[in-house]
Design a protein around this motif. Structure first.
Motif, short mmCIF file in Angstrom:
data_model
loop_
_atom_site.label_atom_id
_atom_site.label_comp_id
_atom_site.label_asym_id
_atom_site.label_seq_id
_atom_site.Cartn_x
_atom_site.Cartn_y
_atom_site.Cartn_z
N ALA A 89 26.02 6.28 -3.51
CA ALA A 89 25.27 6.77 -4.66
C ALA A 89 24.86 8.23 -4.50
CB ALA A 89 24.02 5.91 -4.88
N GLY A 135 28.21 6.71 -7.28
CA GLY A 135 27.41 6.03 -8.28
C GLY A 135 26.74 4.80 -7.70
N ASP A 136 25.99 4.12 -8.52
CA ASP A 136 25.27 2.92 -8.12
C ASP A 136 26.27 1.79 -7.88
OD1 ASP A 136 23.70 0.56 -8.03
OD2 ASP A 136 22.19 1.43 -9.35
N ARG A 138 25.90 -1.24 -7.67
CA ARG A 138 25.66 -2.41 -8.52
C ARG A 138 26.47 -2.32 -9.81
NH1 ARG A 138 19.22 -2.10 -8.53
NH2 ARG A 138 19.84 0.09 -8.83
N GLU A 139 26.88 -1.11 -10.15
CA GLU A 139 27.72 -0.90 -11.33
C GLU A 139 29.18 -0.67 -10.96
OE1 GLU A 139 25.95 2.41 -13.29
OE2 GLU A 139 24.05 1.38 -13.70
N ASN A 161 15.78 0.57 1.11
CA ASN A 161 16.87 0.73 0.15
C ASN A 161 17.29 -0.66 -0.36
OD1 ASN A 161 20.31 1.97 0.48
ND2 ASN A 161 19.06 1.79 -1.33
N GLU A 163 18.11 -1.90 -3.09
CA GLU A 163 19.15 -2.01 -4.11
C GLU A 163 20.50 -2.41 -3.51
OE1 GLU A 163 15.95 0.71 -5.45
OE2 GLU A 163 17.22 0.63 -3.67
N LEU A 164 20.79 -1.93 -2.29
CA LEU A 164 22.09 -2.23 -1.69
C LEU A 164 22.14 -3.59 -1.00
CD1 LEU A 164 23.75 0.96 -0.14
CD2 LEU A 164 24.29 -0.27 -2.24
#
Length: 222
Positions: A89, A135-136, A138-139, A161, A163-164
């Motif tokens: 990201a 980028g993210d 998750r997307e 972190n 999100e990962l």
């Protein structure tokens, strides 16, 4: 490599620290030894290398994991191409990567080859086909059309972190893994291991690197 670069501090030993996540990019003890123990050893590499073997990772960072893997590939004298895909990201710029990698003179030749060829999309260098997906994750990971033979799960710590390490993203890791594929990660957090088990991996907790007592590895049944 783009305008969304990470902001760094450097500790007294020259280890880069992310200001965004307040976490080092690699072990304060020995980043290369950590990579070899956790990611190479945890995925039974280089023993599994064959032409076209595909490694993917969450968190490209300084590129240390890629270089250590490529170094092992070269040492193994595999006839063919190593594929390596990283999801990142907040990519570092090349000057930051170059400075961080100076700590590993054993990798200096490969680091030069990689950084001289690196673009925002990756690099094609002799026996290496490297793709960098920014980028993210998750997307970007759900949209990825390929599958990996081995995963390096190397985001910053789950506490800093998260999100990962979300279950939905780890489910995508499982979905993007070939039969008999594997993962390895430095974390032994219970919620991470449970999510990877739910994603289809047979998960084990094994001895970690340095001061970390445990880490996690797993394989996806055929």
């Amino acid at each position: 490599m783009n305008d969304q670069t990470s902001t760094l501090d450097w500790n007294e030993d020259g280890v880069p620290i992310s200001q965004r996540f307040d976490d080092p990019y690699y072990s304060l003890q020995d980043g290369l030894a950590e990579t070899r123990h956790v990611f190479l050893g945890g995925n039974d590499l280089p023993a599994r290398f064959v032409d076209g073997f595909h490694v993917s990772e969450l968190g490209f960072g300084t590129g240390l994991n890629l270089l250590a893997t490529w170094h092992a590939w070269r040492d193994s004298n595999v006839d063919g191409t190593l594929y390596f895909t990283s999801f990142e990201a907040f990519p570092l710029d090349i000057a930051e990567m170059r400075q961080a990698l100076e700590a590993f003179p054993e990798l200096a030749v490969l680091a030069g080859e990689l950084l001289d060829a690196l673009t925002p999309e990756g690099a094609q260098v002799k026996d290496l086909n490297f793709t960098l997906i920014t980028g993210d994750a998750r997307e970007t990971l759900p949209a990825w059309r390929e599958k990996a033979d081995a995963w390096f799960l190397d985001g910053f710590s789950p506490a800093k972190n998260p999100e990962l390490w979300e279950a939905s993203l780890l489910s995508e890791v499982g979905a993007h893994t070939n039969p008999n594929g594997t993962f390895a990660t430095y974390t032994a957090a219970g919620f991470v291991r449970r999510a990877l088990s739910d994603a289809g991996f047979a998960v084990e907790r094994i001895t970690g690197f340095g001061r970390k007592r445990h880490m996690s590895v797993g394989s996806k049944p055929a």
